[in-house]
Design a protein around this motif. Structure first.
Motif, PDB file in Angstrom:
ATOM      1  N   GLN A   1      21.789 -22.848   4.988  1.00 46.64           N
ATOM      2  CA  GLN A   1      21.916 -21.541   4.571  1.00 46.64           C
ATOM      3  C   GLN A   1      20.870 -21.168   3.375  1.00 46.64           C
ATOM      4  OE1 GLN A   1      25.960 -20.836   2.974  1.00 46.64           O
ATOM      5  NE2 GLN A   1      25.414 -19.364   1.337  1.00 46.64           N
ATOM      6  N   PHE A   2      20.433 -19.820   3.545  1.00 46.76           N
ATOM      7  CA  PHE A   2      19.351 -19.466   2.470  1.00 46.76           C
ATOM      8  C   PHE A   2      19.694 -17.864   2.349  1.00 46.76           C
ATOM      9  CE2 PHE A   2      17.829 -19.129   6.936  1.00 46.76           C
ATOM     10  CZ  PHE A   2      17.438 -17.945   7.216  1.00 46.76           C
ATOM     11  N   GLN A   3      18.794 -17.267   1.411  1.00 45.58           N
ATOM     12  CA  GLN A   3      18.591 -15.900   1.101  1.00 45.58           C
ATOM     13  C   GLN A   3      17.510 -15.442   1.535  1.00 45.58           C
ATOM     14  OE1 GLN A   3      19.538 -15.331  -3.013  1.00 45.58           O
ATOM     15  NE2 GLN A   3      19.162 -13.284  -2.904  1.00 45.58           N
ATOM     16  N   ALA A   4      17.439 -14.088   2.124  1.00 47.71           N
ATOM     17  CA  ALA A   4      16.141 -13.656   2.529  1.00 47.71           C
ATOM     18  C   ALA A   4      16.369 -12.170   2.192  1.00 47.71           C
ATOM     19  CB  ALA A   4      16.010 -13.672   3.986  1.00 47.71           C
ATOM     20  N   PRO A   5      15.734 -11.726   1.023  1.00 45.37           N
ATOM     21  CA  PRO A   5      16.147 -10.474   0.445  1.00 45.37           C
ATOM     22  C   PRO A   5      15.081  -9.424   1.215  1.00 45.37           C
ATOM     23  CG  PRO A   5      14.568 -11.718  -0.906  1.00 45.37           C
ATOM     24  CD  PRO A   5      15.250 -12.687  -0.123  1.00 45.37           C
ATOM     25  N   ALA A   6      15.742  -8.233   0.844  1.00 45.83           N
ATOM     26  CA  ALA A   6      14.749  -7.107   1.140  1.00 45.83           C
ATOM     27  C   ALA A   6      13.946  -6.570   0.068  1.00 45.83           C
ATOM     28  CB  ALA A   6      15.797  -5.747   1.554  1.00 45.83           C
ATOM     29  N   VAL A   7      12.886  -5.908   0.338  1.00 47.37           N
ATOM     30  CA  VAL A   7      12.166  -5.437  -0.595  1.00 47.37           C
ATOM     31  C   VAL A   7      11.799  -3.954  -0.455  1.00 47.37           C
ATOM     32  CG1 VAL A   7      10.072  -6.139   0.573  1.00 47.37           C
ATOM     33  CG2 VAL A   7       9.836  -5.551  -1.843  1.00 47.37           C
ATOM     34  N   TRP A   8      11.722  -3.154  -1.721  1.00 52.32           N
ATOM     35  CA  TRP A   8      11.393  -1.847  -1.266  1.00 52.32           C
ATOM     36  C   TRP A   8      10.693  -0.955  -2.516  1.00 52.32           C
ATOM     37  CZ3 TRP A   8      16.522  -3.487  -2.058  1.00 52.32           C
ATOM     38  CH2 TRP A   8      17.234  -3.258  -3.294  1.00 52.32           C
ATOM     39  N   ARG A   9       9.962   0.100  -2.115  1.00 49.45           N
ATOM     40  CA  ARG A   9       9.071   0.492  -3.056  1.00 49.45           C
ATOM     41  C   ARG A   9       9.876   1.251  -4.442  1.00 49.45           C
ATOM     42  NH1 ARG A   9       3.885  -0.047  -3.032  1.00 49.45           N
ATOM     43  NH2 ARG A   9       3.702   2.161  -4.259  1.00 49.45           N
TER      44      ARG A   9
ATOM     45  N   GLN B   1       0.782  -1.036   0.185  1.00 53.09           N
ATOM     46  CA  GLN B   1      -0.036  -0.004  -0.106  1.00 53.09           C
ATOM     47  C   GLN B   1       0.870   1.436  -0.002  1.00 53.09           C
ATOM     48  OE1 GLN B   1      -3.257   0.197  -0.312  1.00 53.09           O
ATOM     49  NE2 GLN B   1      -3.702  -1.882  -0.233  1.00 53.09           N
ATOM     50  N   GLY B   2       2.123   1.065   0.235  1.00 55.69           N
ATOM     51  CA  GLY B   2       2.958   2.339   0.168  1.00 55.69           C
ATOM     52  C   GLY B   2       2.763   3.062   1.580  1.00 55.69           C
ATOM     53  N   GLU B   3       2.635   2.269   2.493  1.00 56.42           N
ATOM     54  CA  GLU B   3       2.564   2.996   3.959  1.00 56.42           C
ATOM     55  C   GLU B   3       4.104   2.707   4.607  1.00 56.42           C
ATOM     56  OE1 GLU B   3      -0.456   0.607   5.992  1.00 56.42           O
ATOM     57  OE2 GLU B   3      -1.984   1.435   4.552  1.00 56.42           O
ATOM     58  N   VAL B   4       4.920   2.044   4.014  1.00 57.13           N
ATOM     59  CA  VAL B   4       5.952   1.758   4.249  1.00 57.13           C
ATOM     60  C   VAL B   4       6.995   1.644   3.204  1.00 57.13           C
ATOM     61  CG1 VAL B   4       5.721   0.947   6.782  1.00 57.13           C
ATOM     62  CG2 VAL B   4       6.422  -0.577   4.853  1.00 57.13           C
ATOM     63  N   ASP B   5       8.213   2.157   3.137  1.00 58.10           N
ATOM     64  CA  ASP B   5       9.302   2.178   2.057  1.00 58.10           C
ATOM     65  C   ASP B   5       9.867   0.966   1.943  1.00 58.10           C
ATOM     66  OD1 ASP B   5       8.606   5.064   1.143  1.00 58.10           O
ATOM     67  OD2 ASP B   5       9.142   5.138   3.240  1.00 58.10           O
ATOM     68  N   TYR B   6      10.332   0.258   2.816  1.00 59.42           N
ATOM     69  CA  TYR B   6      11.562  -0.745   2.758  1.00 59.42           C
ATOM     70  C   TYR B   6      11.192  -1.788   4.005  1.00 59.42           C
ATOM     71  CZ  TYR B   6      16.558  -2.026   2.471  1.00 59.42           C
ATOM     72  OH  TYR B   6      17.537  -2.521   2.617  1.00 59.42           O
ATOM     73  N   LEU B   7      11.132  -3.010   3.297  1.00 58.87           N
ATOM     74  CA  LEU B   7      11.321  -4.204   4.373  1.00 58.87           C
ATOM     75  C   LEU B   7      12.685  -4.775   4.405  1.00 58.87           C
ATOM     76  CD1 LEU B   7       7.972  -6.132   3.599  1.00 58.87           C
ATOM     77  CD2 LEU B   7       8.274  -4.073   5.104  1.00 58.87           C
TER      78      LEU B   7
END
Length: 528
Positions: free
Chosen positions: A499-507, A248-254
């Motif tokens: 081992q694994f990858q956990a990426p960030a997500v951003w707008r 929803q765009g309430e936050v910019d970056y996880l």
């Protein structure tokens, strides 16, 4: 109203958290961190969220770029003597702390000494040091009593514990496990303590006194130019709420994208999924308390190691294909410079019969074992649930105590007996930033230092670690790192869970985001 309730209402209504009249550059950059921020001191706290905060308000002498190379940051430069036993460091001119005081060599010396009492690499560097002295307002000298092969790498350590520079009046008077009473740094942001809600919301704003380097931003190095006046680290424990807030765009970056939502995020043109390199990948494992029975017994630790099925654990995350590596047995993470298969035969994968046999051999009589489950961590909790099931099937009598990570972290670093809040097992995760160097690796680097929660001490590791610390030849260092890994697996200092990858997500409207494996908030602007 608390922030979680506020955002939940906004997400449910499909509204933006920011008014329509707000200008894009005036809106704070809102970053959802994995767990709540309680401790503000990056030396006393081993938490990643504290590290993330510290990179905003403090700065470092040197810094790692996107290629893994270490470059000057607060330093103008350095010189080493021909025998590499004397190192002379010069600070950049014009550096100031947020209280207006100039940054001096005395501040650097006091900060390094405090860090050197707490960090694994720092302790070894200080043990090899004859003298660390300020010789001019902007110059300090490190004199080694014996060879140390990674001086600059040590100063450029990118993750827990990072040698951030603080004023000498704070670093020189506060013990390494106590919190400094003030947040006074020379980093690109200022901390707004009056608006801080511990565990929920941490506001910062641009530091007008900060003088960025002239080079472009690159990883943690280069010019830390702040393009948005304000930023907030916020906590949203509910995974669905995180997904709704970013959509929803309430936050910019996880900091970490909720794994179940990755396929949906990939189809959303308004979102960008990070793709960090191997050193930013994550390894799961179990922290065992070697101070208390039963894990002061190596047979009990080996039983844990035998019970864990890494493939089953990483499958529990539900990650898309290509984002996990259950076969990796390297304590340094596969894809990093010291990765190897040394000791692979000691960790072949789950063998419940072997685990049960080890329990019998150890004399285990169904004693209660306290496992602390970080229920609010989107990354640790799925792993913990699978590990709990595996250990129960192997015959461990677990007393599972679920809580938030901030509360668990306080118990984790304590030395209390079980009946006074102590613990036996804590599932944890680390990145390659923490694990890729043997001297900082939690499975070997803290050996016999009594300086981290689990407290292991393997006599055979001592001379190998000493040789590694003194060695400068890359090939010999790799051979010694492999031997340390074999010893770690043999003594089950840190049983791996995959081992694994956990990426960030951003707008997608954000421009200049540095994809480095954890939130780097300088260099970011908005396109609208």
């Amino acid at each position: 109203m608390r922030i979680g309730s506020c955002l939940l209402g906004l997400a449910a209504a499909g509204l933006l958290a920011f008014g329509a009249a707000a200008q894009p550059q005036d809106r704070p950059l809102r970053v959802v961190v994995n767990v709540g921020l309680q401790n503000l001191d990056p030396i006393s706290s081993p938490s990643f969220v504290t590290r993330n905060f510290a990179y905003l308000v403090y700065d470092t002498l040197v810094a790692m770029d996107s290629k893994g190379e270490v470059r000057p940051q607060m330093l103008q430069g350095w010189q080493a003597s021909e025998d590499r036993l004397t190192w002379t460091f010069t600070l950049r001119p014009g550096l100031e702390f947020s209280d207006g005081a100039p940054v001096t060599a005395e501040d650097a010396v006091a900060s390094l000494r405090r860090w050197g009492q707490r960090d694994a690499i720092g302790r070894r560097l200080m043990a090899a040091t004859r003298a660390l002295t300020a010789t001019a307002p902007n110059v300090f000298v490190l004199e080694l009593a014996q060879p140390f092969g990674g001086v600059i790498d040590a100063l450029g350590k990118p993750s827990v514990h990072v040698p951030f520079i603080m004023p000498a009046r704070l670093a020189g008077t506060t013990g390494p496990t106590a919190q400094v009473p003030e947040v006074v740094g020379s980093g690109p942001f200022l901390f707004n303590r009056s608006e801080w809600i511990p565990g929920e919301r941490t506001p910062v704003r641009r530091n007008p006194r900060y003088r960025p380097r002239a080079e472009p931003a690159d990883g943690l190095a280069g010019g830390k130019v702040v393009k948005l006046e304000r930023a907030e680290l916020v906590t949203l424990p509910d995974i669905a709420l995180r997904a709704a807030a970013i959509t929803q765009g309430e936050v910019d970056y996880l900091e970490y994208a909720p794994i179940d939502y990755l396929p949906r995020f990939r189809r959303d043109r308004n979102l960008v999924i990070a793709n960090p390199g191997g050193i930013a990948h994550i390894v799961g494992g179990v922290s065992l308390n070697h101070h208390l029975p039963p894990f002061d017994n190596v047979l009990m630790r080996r039983a844990v190691q035998a019970a864990i099925d890494r493939a089953e654990v990483v499958a529990g995350h539900g990650l898309p294909e290509g984002m996990t590596d259950a076969a990796c047995v390297s304590i340094y993470l596969c894809g990093t410079r010291y990765a190897s298969n040394a000791g692979a035969e000691l960790v072949p994968g789950r063998n419940l019969e072997r685990a049960r046999a080890l329990l019998r051999e150890a004399g285990y009589n169904n004693e209660r074992i306290v496992l602390l489950q970080p229920a609010d961590s989107a990354l640790i909790n799925p792993m913990a649930l699978v590990v709990i099931d595996q250990l129960k099937r192997a015959g461990f009598n677990l007393d599972v105590q679920a809580s938030d990570w901030s509360s668990i972290a306080q118990r984790w670093v304590g030395r209390e007996p079980i009946d006074r809040g102590g613990w036996n097992i804590v599932p944890v995760i680390y990145t390659g930033f923490d694990m890729a160097d043997p001297l900082s690796n939690v499975a070997v680097g803290y050996n016999c230092t009594n300086n981290q929660p689990w407290g292991y001490c393997v006599e055979a590791m001592k001379p190998v670690l000493e040789r590694f610390a003194a060695e400068s030849d890359p090939q010999k260092r790799r051979e010694l790192a492999a031997e340390l890994q074999r010893l770690s697996h043999d003594h089950a200092t840190f049983p791996l869970s995959g081992q694994f990858q956990a990426p960030a997500v951003w707008r997608a409207e954000l421009r200049g985001v540095i994809d480095f494996g954890f939130p780097v908030l300088w260099n970011i602007g908005r396109s609208r």
